[in-house]
Structures are given as structure tokens and as C-alpha cells.
Design a protein around this motif. Structure first.
Motif, PDB file in Angstrom:
ATOM      1  N   GLY A 104      -1.222  22.565   2.826  1.00 25.13           N
ATOM      2  CA  GLY A 104      -1.285  21.479   3.648  1.00 25.13           C
ATOM      3  C   GLY A 104      -0.334  20.453   2.846  1.00 25.13           C
ATOM      4  N   GLU A 105       0.311  19.505   3.663  1.00 26.62           N
ATOM      5  CA  GLU A 105       1.264  18.559   3.227  1.00 26.62           C
ATOM      6  C   GLU A 105       1.130  17.434   4.116  1.00 26.62           C
ATOM      7  OE1 GLU A 105       5.622  19.321   4.649  1.00 26.62           O
ATOM      8  OE2 GLU A 105       5.043  21.082   3.192  1.00 26.62           O
ATOM      9  N   VAL A 106       1.715  16.203   3.704  1.00 27.38           N
ATOM     10  CA  VAL A 106       2.036  15.077   4.330  1.00 27.38           C
ATOM     11  C   VAL A 106       3.156  14.358   3.540  1.00 27.38           C
ATOM     12  CG1 VAL A 106       0.306  13.629   3.005  1.00 27.38           C
ATOM     13  CG2 VAL A 106       0.838  13.075   5.333  1.00 27.38           C
ATOM     14  N   SER A 107       4.162  13.952   4.309  1.00 30.03           N
ATOM     15  CA  SER A 107       5.110  12.808   3.920  1.00 30.03           C
ATOM     16  C   SER A 107       5.074  11.723   4.438  1.00 30.03           C
ATOM     17  CB  SER A 107       6.526  13.550   4.128  1.00 30.03           C
ATOM     18  OG  SER A 107       6.656  13.742   5.475  1.00 30.03           O
ATOM     19  N   PHE A 108       5.555  10.571   3.648  1.00 34.77           N
ATOM     20  CA  PHE A 108       5.718   9.246   4.154  1.00 34.77           C
ATOM     21  C   PHE A 108       6.773   8.295   3.321  1.00 34.77           C
ATOM     22  CE2 PHE A 108       2.182  10.226   1.343  1.00 34.77           C
ATOM     23  CZ  PHE A 108       2.498   9.555  -0.034  1.00 34.77           C
ATOM     24  N   LYS A 109       7.033   7.211   4.107  1.00 28.95           N
ATOM     25  CA  LYS A 109       7.973   6.380   3.299  1.00 28.95           C
ATOM     26  C   LYS A 109       7.361   5.511   2.044  1.00 28.95           C
ATOM     27  CE  LYS A 109      11.588   3.215   4.104  1.00 28.95           C
ATOM     28  NZ  LYS A 109      12.497   2.464   5.193  1.00 28.95           N
ATOM     29  N   LYS A 110       7.789   5.409   0.971  1.00 30.77           N
ATOM     30  CA  LYS A 110       6.993   5.020   0.067  1.00 30.77           C
ATOM     31  C   LYS A 110       7.083   3.221   0.152  1.00 30.77           C
ATOM     32  CE  LYS A 110       7.379   3.917  -4.946  1.00 30.77           C
ATOM     33  NZ  LYS A 110       8.173   4.376  -6.153  1.00 30.77           N
ATOM     34  N   ASP A 111       6.036   2.670  -0.190  1.00 29.43           N
ATOM     35  CA  ASP A 111       5.622   1.276  -0.128  1.00 29.43           C
ATOM     36  C   ASP A 111       6.179   0.590  -1.472  1.00 29.43           C
ATOM     37  OD1 ASP A 111       5.021  -1.195   0.122  1.00 29.43           O
ATOM     38  OD2 ASP A 111       3.422  -0.615   1.517  1.00 29.43           O
ATOM     39  N   PRO A 112       7.311   0.029  -1.875  1.00 27.68           N
ATOM     40  CA  PRO A 112       7.437  -0.635  -2.771  1.00 27.68           C
ATOM     41  C   PRO A 112       6.546  -1.676  -3.376  1.00 27.68           C
ATOM     42  CG  PRO A 112       9.165  -1.235  -1.248  1.00 27.68           C
ATOM     43  CD  PRO A 112       8.234  -0.348  -0.598  1.00 27.68           C
ATOM     44  N   ALA A 113       5.816  -2.224  -2.599  1.00 24.96           N
ATOM     45  CA  ALA A 113       4.934  -3.293  -2.822  1.00 24.96           C
ATOM     46  C   ALA A 113       3.437  -2.868  -3.289  1.00 24.96           C
ATOM     47  CB  ALA A 113       4.924  -4.367  -1.874  1.00 24.96           C
ATOM     48  N   ALA A 114       3.296  -1.499  -3.030  1.00 22.93           N
ATOM     49  CA  ALA A 114       2.050  -1.242  -3.200  1.00 22.93           C
ATOM     50  C   ALA A 114       2.189   0.147  -4.513  1.00 22.93           C
ATOM     51  CB  ALA A 114       1.482  -0.478  -2.013  1.00 22.93           C
ATOM     52  N   SER A 115       0.780   0.224  -4.857  1.00 29.92           N
ATOM     53  CA  SER A 115       0.721   1.252  -5.991  1.00 29.92           C
ATOM     54  C   SER A 115       1.285   2.571  -5.590  1.00 29.92           C
ATOM     55  CB  SER A 115      -0.695   1.368  -6.404  1.00 29.92           C
ATOM     56  OG  SER A 115      -0.819   2.556  -7.381  1.00 29.92           O
ATOM     57  N   ASP A 116       1.956   3.506  -6.459  1.00 28.82           N
ATOM     58  CA  ASP A 116       2.206   4.930  -6.161  1.00 28.82           C
ATOM     59  C   ASP A 116       1.282   5.871  -6.821  1.00 28.82           C
ATOM     60  OD1 ASP A 116       2.741   4.507  -8.732  1.00 28.82           O
ATOM     61  OD2 ASP A 116       4.796   5.245  -8.678  1.00 28.82           O
ATOM     62  N   ARG A 117       0.282   5.354  -7.053  1.00 27.66           N
ATOM     63  CA  ARG A 117      -0.841   6.424  -7.269  1.00 27.66           C
ATOM     64  C   ARG A 117      -1.767   6.696  -6.093  1.00 27.66           C
ATOM     65  NH1 ARG A 117      -5.032   5.557 -12.357  1.00 27.66           N
ATOM     66  NH2 ARG A 117      -6.256   7.335 -12.115  1.00 27.66           N
ATOM     67  N   TYR A 118      -1.838   7.959  -5.721  1.00 31.40           N
ATOM     68  CA  TYR A 118      -2.203   8.761  -4.591  1.00 31.40           C
ATOM     69  C   TYR A 118      -3.470   9.625  -5.262  1.00 31.40           C
ATOM     70  CZ  TYR A 118       2.664   7.519  -3.420  1.00 31.40           C
ATOM     71  OH  TYR A 118       3.747   6.826  -3.064  1.00 31.40           O
ATOM     72  N   VAL A 119      -4.322   9.566  -4.328  1.00 34.76           N
ATOM     73  CA  VAL A 119      -5.443  10.693  -4.656  1.00 34.76           C
ATOM     74  C   VAL A 119      -5.916  11.587  -3.265  1.00 34.76           C
ATOM     75  CG1 VAL A 119      -6.490   9.139  -6.120  1.00 34.76           C
ATOM     76  CG2 VAL A 119      -7.297   8.946  -3.712  1.00 34.76           C
ATOM     77  N   ILE A 120      -6.546  12.630  -3.467  1.00 33.08           N
ATOM     78  CA  ILE A 120      -6.912  13.540  -2.590  1.00 33.08           C
ATOM     79  C   ILE A 120      -8.232  13.777  -2.767  1.00 33.08           C
ATOM     80  CG2 ILE A 120      -4.621  14.885  -2.348  1.00 33.08           C
ATOM     81  CD1 ILE A 120      -5.825  17.142  -4.025  1.00 33.08           C
ATOM     82  N   ASN A 121      -8.934  13.996  -1.430  1.00 32.91           N
ATOM     83  CA  ASN A 121     -10.578  14.722  -1.590  1.00 32.91           C
ATOM     84  C   ASN A 121     -10.576  15.866  -2.222  1.00 32.91           C
ATOM     85  OD1 ASN A 121      -9.316  15.676   0.379  1.00 32.91           O
ATOM     86  ND2 ASN A 121     -11.238  15.404   1.641  1.00 32.91           N
ATOM     87  N   PRO A 122     -11.872  16.301  -2.548  1.00 33.66           N
ATOM     88  CA  PRO A 122     -12.037  17.490  -3.126  1.00 33.66           C
ATOM     89  C   PRO A 122     -11.669  18.660  -2.355  1.00 33.66           C
ATOM     90  CG  PRO A 122     -13.950  16.194  -3.510  1.00 33.66           C
ATOM     91  CD  PRO A 122     -12.961  15.321  -2.627  1.00 33.66           C
ATOM     92  N   GLU A 123     -11.817  18.630  -1.023  1.00 31.72           N
ATOM     93  CA  GLU A 123     -11.474  19.621  -0.026  1.00 31.72           C
ATOM     94  C   GLU A 123      -9.854  19.839   0.117  1.00 31.72           C
ATOM     95  OE1 GLU A 123     -13.591  17.085   0.713  1.00 31.72           O
ATOM     96  OE2 GLU A 123     -15.472  18.407   0.294  1.00 31.72           O
ATOM     97  N   GLY A 124      -9.211  18.851  -0.475  1.00 27.96           N
ATOM     98  CA  GLY A 124      -7.614  18.865   0.055  1.00 27.96           C
ATOM     99  C   GLY A 124      -7.105  18.654   1.207  1.00 27.96           C
ATOM    100  N   ASP A 125      -7.905  18.081   2.186  1.00 27.99           N
ATOM    101  CA  ASP A 125      -7.573  17.896   3.539  1.00 27.99           C
ATOM    102  C   ASP A 125      -7.235  16.473   3.754  1.00 27.99           C
ATOM    103  OD1 ASP A 125     -10.061  16.894   3.333  1.00 27.99           O
ATOM    104  OD2 ASP A 125     -10.669  18.002   5.370  1.00 27.99           O
ATOM    105  N   LEU A 126      -7.204  15.565   2.724  1.00 35.10           N
ATOM    106  CA  LEU A 126      -6.902  14.212   2.755  1.00 35.10           C
ATOM    107  C   LEU A 126      -6.036  13.708   1.800  1.00 35.10           C
ATOM    108  CD1 LEU A 126     -10.466  12.772   4.451  1.00 35.10           C
ATOM    109  CD2 LEU A 126      -8.357  13.503   5.622  1.00 35.10           C
ATOM    110  N   VAL A 127      -5.276  12.994   1.957  1.00 35.98           N
ATOM    111  CA  VAL A 127      -4.456  12.106   0.893  1.00 35.98           C
ATOM    112  C   VAL A 127      -4.481  10.758   1.334  1.00 35.98           C
ATOM    113  CG1 VAL A 127      -2.220  11.760  -0.040  1.00 35.98           C
ATOM    114  CG2 VAL A 127      -2.623  14.162   0.656  1.00 35.98           C
ATOM    115  N   LEU A 128      -4.865   9.846   0.371  1.00 34.77           N
ATOM    116  CA  LEU A 128      -5.132   8.588   0.312  1.00 34.77           C
ATOM    117  C   LEU A 128      -4.207   7.835  -0.678  1.00 34.77           C
ATOM    118  CD1 LEU A 128      -7.972  10.145   0.260  1.00 34.77           C
ATOM    119  CD2 LEU A 128      -8.958   7.876   0.786  1.00 34.77           C
TER     120      LEU A 128
END
Length: 699
Positions: free
Chosen positions: A411-435
Motif C-alpha cells: 500500500g502507498e499514498v503520496s501527497f505534497k508536503k505542507d511546510p507549515a506543518a509537522s513532517d512526522r507521519y504515523v500509520i495505524n497497526p493494520e497499515g491501511d491508514l497514514v495520518l
């Protein structure tokens, strides 16, 4: 002559003067109106009835003062000396049979003791107010801490309304049915007494549910405890024989449970309707990890460019006659399929490989050289998660969920980085969501699906709480967010499926590698110092706090842990400190905060990298039942004896990612630059045998 009358409400019998014939008087017990039969007979009685028309309609309005000699002079009702109902015999069976065989009905009568009247009137009110007011207040506090508030207030309001109009009337119906079965009367104020008694199960159920972090088992435990306590209350408040009280308790508890189940079902359906009506555009995926069936081609590592394999063109073959036994037409020609077209595969030159020396405690170690360049590896503060890597381009970032066992991206997802927000991302234990956090159009959390075609959602955050850093997601869909403003720290807990927020929790200053959240989301552990003493502050999600001192760490040393981590079952907590290659590791149980293990390693005892060369948490639980420690992606330690069970044998490890007790992904660095991931499968059987042998006394 006196006329005998009976109160239809409470069953009391009276004798009144015949001058009240055709009138109504009030019952002295329940104040209900009692009609007096009309008189019949001679003219003297008719004259007496006519005289009675001039008297007040009810005895309470009479201005005639009662005579001290006889209340009959003013027509006050006199209680009839009715023969007493036989006393029930001893023993439950005989008493039950005697009660069911009664010819008449046992009338309600209060137990006689000093102050009985005041207690009888006041006790139901005291019970109801003492149970309902704190429950309503606590529910409003919890609802106020959730966002949006109206959803929680609506759900709590519906539950309380159904309790009043459904649960209590049905419970009273059960009490009345028990009275019909055993031939006894309830007091005229039975409704208020029932409300007072059965407010206790409601209050205990809500209290246990909230204190046990919104666990459904807590609700059941509280209801059961409340229903058990309702038995003695029915005996005392309803003034029943103990056999009558036992049957009344069983019938009322049965009706109470049925009505409570209906209430829970209605509240659940209303909750689904609210969530569906407010979150229709944002449908979240189910917890299903979809694997991409395409497997990358295996490339043989070499230092020379691979030769190009010429493309094979399809050849034309003559048609071959094929017989289809099941066909009506018998024999027909079939053209064979063309052979597949093979494209040239060029293996990229591989400058260097990760040095791996297999250890006996390792079943296999595999370098994932098919991965593209790895810019970062996501790491959650909440338990174990699948491997997620981040690759960056000048304008976009891509997060890929990797299944190392199958050499593929699932699974994968791509997005444009938000320079005004944190670049620390997390995923859920199932691996189907990126936050991730975003700043436009306002500070919020984006919940992105790694499954193609699945939509995500936006969770709006309150900007007045300060900066937001995502910590991780639990298996119960709880998202933990660290907030910081003006030196004050706190943690918000959100449910990512319903976009509702629990009460924020205040926390001390959070140092690097000094925070961990249990996999079940019930505990938050923070390393801190209070009055110079290093300790671990253990907070449960309901707000309860325990402070566990770290007695071995002198107050003169700075608070710089290299790891703090929960075991996968959330029952144990361990913290690790390092100084000049020496280690201090302490572990406790989360339930009682009692110390389980403490190990001290002098400098030079263990081969570990310098602090600035290892990133992230340096201690994790591995092995069967999480019975061992993994240190710095290299050493496996027995917590009880402190002995080293083995070395993984992978060089230049800078980060460890435990997938489960058996599988570990290690991030390594190359001499020429760049990062590589090595997947290691532990030999858990050998680890268990080595650990048992390490704890045996030396002969």
C-alpha cells in the motif's frame, strides 16, 4: 350505623359514620379519595344524608374539631380490625408455596421502628438524588470534553430519557407481577421507590464504564454490582418479607436487564445514524490490508552491468485441431496462445552490500535491496506497526507500506508536503491508514488510505492548544496527539473512525525518547523529574496518575533515556538509560507499578553504538510472549538474568523496527551513503531455550 369502606389504592379498610353516605373521604395512609356508598332505608337516614350534604365534601375540609372521646363524632375514618394474614413459614420453599396459596392479599404495612416514617419517605429520594445527580454531572463533563459536543450530549440525553420513560416503568411492572404472584401489595409510592432503588445500577454502570476507559466490560460489571445491591434495598424500601423480596428482585432485575438492553440498542442505532449523517462524504476503509499482487523482479546483485536479454517476438503457429468432448460441434480448430514477450531487464550496479553474519538466534536475514532509496522510516510511539518508508522528491512525499516477508509494497499514498506543518507521519497497526497534520485551510489531521480508491477524512484541531505532533494510533483506532503551547504539554486522544475527542490529558515536559503509549491505548508513560528525582509518570486514559521513582538513577544526572516501551500486551513497561556505554534498564508491571526487573551493565560489558549514531527507541520486547529485550538492533537480552542470548549479526544498524515478537526490520547505513533495510526473522524456539538455560542456577 357505621359504614365499612376500603381504599382501592392501598387496601386499607375503615369504618365511617353513615352521615357521610354518598360522599368521599380521604385515606389516612395514602390520601386517596374513597367513595362512601349511598345510604338506603328509612326517613331518618334520608334526613341524615340530607344533613350530610351540608357537610364538607372531604374530611380534610371539615372545620369540626375532633373529639377527644371519639373520632366518630366528627366522622374521621376508623381503621378496621382486619384479621392478619398468616405469617409465612421458615424456609424458602415452604414460604414461597404459602405465599402463592394465600386466599387474600397481604396489605402494605410499614416496618415499625423509631423514625420509620421519615426514613420511609426520604430514603427513595436520597437514593435517587445521590445516584442520578453525580452521574448526570460526570456525563456532562465527559460530553463537554468531546468534539463536537452535541453528539455526546444527544447520546447521553437519549439514554437518560429512556431510563426514565422505559427502564423504570418496566422494572416497576416486574415488581407488580411479583406482587400478583405472591399476593402482596406494594406501597402507593412504588414508582418513586423503584426510581430510587434502580438508580444505583445506572450510576455504578456509568462509573465503571468511564473509569475503565470506556470498556464495555466495565459497564456490565457496574450493572451487575448495582443489581446485586438492589436486592437488600427492595427488602427494606418496599417493606417485604424476605421471600417476597427475593422473588421481587428476580422479576425486577429481569425486566431491568431487558429494558437496559433495549436502551443500549436504541443508543447504538442513534449513534450510527448520527455518525452516518455527519460523516457521509468521508468513508473510512475497513481494517483490511490489501496486498498488491505484483512482485518486483528478482535482480541478481553484481558489480557489472547486466547484459540485455533480447526481446522474443511472438511466433505464428498453425492451428491445431482440438476436440472438445462436451461440445455439440465436436472438433474445431484452436490457435495456440503466443508466447509471452520478454522485456530486457537491466540490473543496476550494486556498489556495496550490508554485512550480515548470521547468528544461531536468527532464522534468516534478508537485505531488501529492491527498495528504492529510503529517506526515512516511520516509527510510532504506540506499540508495533508494519514497516513504512518515506521517499521524498522536491515537491512531493510518498509513504509506502512494505511487507518484507513477501518482498512487496502492499500500500502507498503520496501527497505534497505542507511546510507549515509537522513532517512526522504515523500509520495505524493494520497499515491501511497514514495520518499527517496540515495547516490549510486550518490546523487539522488528514487520515489517508493506502488502498487505492478509498477516501479519507479530515479531523479539525483546536489551534489554541498550540503545536500538534502525531504520536501514533492504537489497535482501538485511538489517535494520540502531543500538544505544546508556552511550555505547557498535553495529549489529545481522538477516535479516527468517529472523529470524536476524549478529554485532553496534561503531561510534563516530554524529552526525546521519553514517551510511550501502550498498544491498547490505556496508558501513557512519560519520563520526568519531580523535585530532582527521576521517575516515570504513568497516566491512564481516564486521567488517573501513578508516579514510579527510578531509585537507581542519581538526581545529578540529566534525564536522557534512550528508550521507554510497553510490552505488546501492555502489562509491562521498561525504560533504558545509557552513560559512557553503560546501561541501566528497569521494568515494572503496569497494573500494580511493582518492579519486575532491574539490570545494570558496566561500560564495556555490551557492544553498543554511540548515542549519536542510533536513532529512535533502543529497547524493544521480542521473542515468544515478549520475554526478551532487543537492544540497539544488535543484542537480545534475558530480562531476568541479564545474560546476552545472542547477536543479530547485522552491521551499522541505526534504527530497529519490531513488527512482532518474531520479525524485526533494521535500518542500516552504507559507507557510500544511503540507507538499506534488512529483515530479520528470529529463532524464537532457540531464544526460549537459551533464556531458560540462562536462568538456571550454576552447579
Amino acid at each position: 350505623m357505621p359504614i365499612e369502606i376500603r381504599c382501592e389504592s392501598c387496601g386499607k379498610r375503615y369504618r365511617v359514620e353513615d352521615r357521610f353516605a354518598g360522599k368521599r373521604v380521604k385515606c389516612r395512609n395514602c390520601e386517596a379519595g374513597i367513595p362512601v356508598p349511598a345510604a338506603s332505608g328509612d326517613d331518618s337516614l334520608q334526613d341524615l344524608a340530607a344533613l350530610g350534604e351540608a357537610l364538607p365534601a372531604t374530611l380534610e375540609d371539615s372545620e369540626i374539631s375532633p373529639s377527644p372521646l371519639s373520632s366518630l363524632a366528627v366522622g374521621l375514618p376508623q381503621e378496621v380490625e382486619v384479621p392478619a394474614v398468616p405469617t409465612l413459614p421458615a424456609g424458602f420453599g415452604p414460604a414461597l408455596h404459602a405465599a402463592r396459596s394465600r386466599v387474600g392479599t397481604r396489605r402494605f404495612s410499614m416496618t415499625s421502628y423509631p423514625g420509620a416514617r421519615a426514613i420511609d419517605v426520604g430514603l427513595p429520594w436520597v437514593l435517587g438524588l445521590a445516584c442520578l445527580i453525580p452521574t448526570i454531572w460526570q456525563g456532562s463533563q465527559i460530553a463537554s470534553a468531546q468534539d463536537p459536543q452535541w453528539i455526546a450530549f444527544t447520546q447521553y440525553g437519549i439514554i437518560f430519557l429512556l431510563f426514565l420513560v422505559l427502564v423504570i416503568p418496566l422494572t416497576l411492572r416486574g415488581l407488580r407481577m411479583s406482587g400478583q404472584m405472591l399476593h402482596f401489595d406494594l406501597p402507593s409510592t412504588a414508582l418513586w421507590r423503584t426510581l430510587g432503588i434502580f438508580s444505583l445500577p445506572l450510576a455504578l454502570g456509568a462509573m465503571f464504564y468511564w473509569q475503565l476507559d470506556f470498556d464495555f466490560s466495565g459497564l456490565l460489571l457496574g450493572l451487575v454490582a448495582g443489581l446485586l445491591a438492589a436486592g437488600p434495598l427492595i427488602l427494606f424500601v418496599m417493606h417485604l418479607h424476605w421471600v417476597e423480596a427475593a422473588v421481587a428482585w428476580m422479576m425486577s432485575a429481569l425486566f431491568f436487564c431487558g429494558a437496559a438492553a433495549v436502551t443500549a440498542g436504541v443508543a447504538f442505532v442513534v449513534g450510527l445514524i448520527i455518525v452516518a449523517s455527519t460523516n457521509t462524504p468521508a468513508k473510512l476503509p475497513t481494517k483490511t490490508l490489501v496486498k498488491v499482487p505484483v512482485k518486483p523482479p528478482v535482480v541478481v546483485a553484481t558489480t557489472e552491468p547486466a547484459e540485455e536479454t533480447p526481446t522474443t517476438s511472438p511466433t505464428t503457429e498453425p492451428a491445431v485441431a482440438t476436440t472438445d468432448p462436451g461440445s455439440f460441434f465436436g472438433v474445431f480448430p484452436v490457435k495456440p496462445p503466443p508466447p509471452p514477450v520478454t522485456q530486457p531487464v537491466i540490473a543496476p550496479p550494486k556498489i556495496e552490500v550490508v554485512k550480515i553474519e548470521l547468528s544461531p538466534i536468527v532464522t534468516s536475514a534478508k537485505e531488501m535491496d529492491w527498495l528504492p532509496s529510503v529517506d526515512a522510516v516511520l516509527r510510532s510511539q504506540v506499540g508495533n506497526t508494519p514497516l513504512a518508508i518515506v521517499t521524498r522528491t522536491p515537491d512531493r512525499e510518498r509513504v509506502q507500506i512494505v511487507n518484507a516477508a513477501h518482498d512487496g509494497v502492499v500500500g502507498e499514498v503520496s501527497f505534497k508536503k505542507d511546510p507549515a506543518a509537522s513532517d512526522r507521519y504515523v500509520i495505524n497497526p493494520e497499515g491501511d491508514l497514514v495520518l499527517r497534520t496540515v495547516s490549510w485551510p486550518k490546523l487539522s489531521v488528514q487520515v489517508l488510505s493506502t488502498v487505492p480508491g478509498r477516501n479519507g477524512r479530515i479531523i479539525d484541531l483546536d489551534e489554541t492548544f498550540g503545536n500538534a505532533t502525531l504520536l501514533g494510533v492504537t489497535s482501538t483506532d485511538q489517535l494520540f496527539i502531543q500538544r505544546e503551547r508556552g511550555g505547557q504539554h498535553g495529549i489529545e486522544i481522538w477516535n479516527i473512525r468517529t472523529a470524536t475527542r476524549a478529554r485532553p490529558l496534561s503531561q510534563p515536559v516530554i524529552v526525546e525518547n521519553g514517551l510511550a503509549i501502550s498498544p491498547d491505548g490505556k496508558y501513557i508513560a512519560v519520563a520526568t523529574k519531580i523535585d530532582g528525582q527521576a521517575m516515570v509518570q504513568l497516566t491512564n486514559s481516564a486521567g488517573g496518575v501513578k508516579r514510579i521513582p527510578i531509585k537507581r538513577l542519581d538526581s545529578k544526572w540529566p534525564l536522557e533515556p534512550v528508550a521507554i516501551t510497553f510490552s505488546p500486551d501492555s502489562s509491562r513497561l521498561a525504560i533504558c538509560f545509557e552513560h559512557d556505554s553503560g546501561l541501566l534498564i528497569v521494568a515494572w508491571s503496569t497494573a500494580g507499578a511493582s518492579q519486575l526487573y532491574e539490570q545494570i551493565y558496566l561500560p564495556g560489558t555490551l557492544t553498543i553504538p554511540p548515542r549519536d549514531q542510533f536513532k529512535g527507541r533502543a529497547l524493544d520486547w521480542v521473542g515468544e510472549d515478549a520475554s526478551s529485550w532487543l537492544l540497539y538492533g544488535r543484542l537480545v537480552i534475558d530480562p531476568q538474568s541479564g545474560n546476552t542470548l545472542g547477536n543479530l549479526g547485522v552491521a551499522n544498524v541505526v534504527k530497529q523496527q519490531v513488527i512482532d515478537g518474531k520479525n524485526v526490520d533494521l535500518e542500516t547505513t552504507l559507507v557510500a551513503g544511503g540507507k538499506r533495510i534488512v529483515h530479520v526473522e528470529l529463532n524464537t524456539d532457540l531464544l526460549t531455550k537459551s533464556r531458560i538455560a540462562a536462568t538456571q542456577p550454576v552447579k
